[in-house]
Design a protein around this motif. Sequence first.
Motif, short mmCIF file in Angstrom:
data_model
loop_
_atom_site.label_atom_id
_atom_site.label_comp_id
_atom_site.label_asym_id
_atom_site.label_seq_id
_atom_site.Cartn_x
_atom_site.Cartn_y
_atom_site.Cartn_z
N ALA A 37 0.91 -1.38 -0.11
CA ALA A 37 -0.39 0.19 0.21
C ALA A 37 0.81 1.25 0.04
O ALA A 37 0.95 2.37 -0.80
CB ALA A 37 -0.62 0.43 1.36
N TYR A 138 -6.85 -0.57 -5.78
CA TYR A 138 -7.06 -0.04 -4.18
C TYR A 138 -5.64 -0.06 -3.96
O TYR A 138 -6.86 0.94 -2.72
CB TYR A 138 -7.96 -1.04 -4.24
N PRO A 143 -10.80 5.67 0.83
CA PRO A 143 -12.17 4.93 0.82
C PRO A 143 -12.69 5.60 0.80
O PRO A 143 -13.37 7.08 0.87
CB PRO A 143 -12.23 4.96 2.14
N ARG A 202 -11.09 0.10 -1.07
CA ARG A 202 -10.71 0.14 0.24
C ARG A 202 -11.98 0.62 1.55
O ARG A 202 -11.07 0.60 2.73
CB ARG A 202 -9.96 1.38 -0.09
N ASP A 205 -12.72 -2.94 3.01
CA ASP A 205 -10.78 -3.50 3.30
C ASP A 205 -10.12 -2.10 4.07
O ASP A 205 -9.42 -1.80 4.08
CB ASP A 205 -9.81 -4.57 1.88
N THR A 208 -5.66 -2.72 5.05
CA THR A 208 -5.36 -3.43 3.83
C THR A 208 -4.76 -4.96 3.86
O THR A 208 -3.96 -4.67 3.56
CB THR A 208 -4.28 -2.68 3.67
#
Length: 254
Positions: A37, A138, A143, A202, A205, A208
Amino acid sequence: YCRRVNLQVDIGCLWKGLDQDDDGVLRLEEVGAEHCAVLARFKAWAEQNFGSCTASWDKLRMATGPTGTWKSDKTMMYQTFLKALAAFGWPQHCGLYAPANFTDQRCAMLCSSLDLHGCGIVSLQDLEWLDQWAAPEYLAADPDPGAWQELRAAMLKACGGQPLCAWRTFLDTNDQNHASWGEFKEACKKVGFNGNMGGAWRHLDADTSGQISLQEYDPHSAEILASFKEWIENNFGCVEFAFRSMEADPGVQG
């Protein structure tokens, strides 16, 4: 690799645990999601500001100023690299790609993720390698709860408003109790969702992890199923025995 480092584990189980989408291919983001990420956000920032990670190298070197006895034009020490990034506003001013709590720990994570040999140095070759990585969209997204609500509404509409039906029909299509990014993209395609897929993902999740659980998708449904499963295990031992008992009971009709 496991044999070379003498890793004494069940290799099959290890692979199965890492290969989240069960496609027989192990991807970078499946090995270290949190590090990926950070890499993806940096890659997106570099592409937005310089065109590519590789193209940023000369400008970053110029921003560091005199480097004393350090003569290499192909490598930078961590401190020098981070100083150069700060001069261009990373991570403090990278717009949509900046998470709210981008701390010094994340900066250190970026350097260590790029540093192939773990010697405290980031090289031009490391940035060239990063340019070759096709990061899932993503990973660099913020988000987007609105996008998720739009997608959720489309899935529920196709399943008569039933969250569990939508979960098993569109997301957990292989009954592994989690949804992969590939399944998520396919779900978007099936219901005709053309919005912010990365942002919708996101939103669910949040950690991550690279996968979505039923708990993340619909906590209420997860709670009901967990309660039912606990009741079955307490009264019958397992689901199979519960169904056998029901079939054997003449008072229970299918």
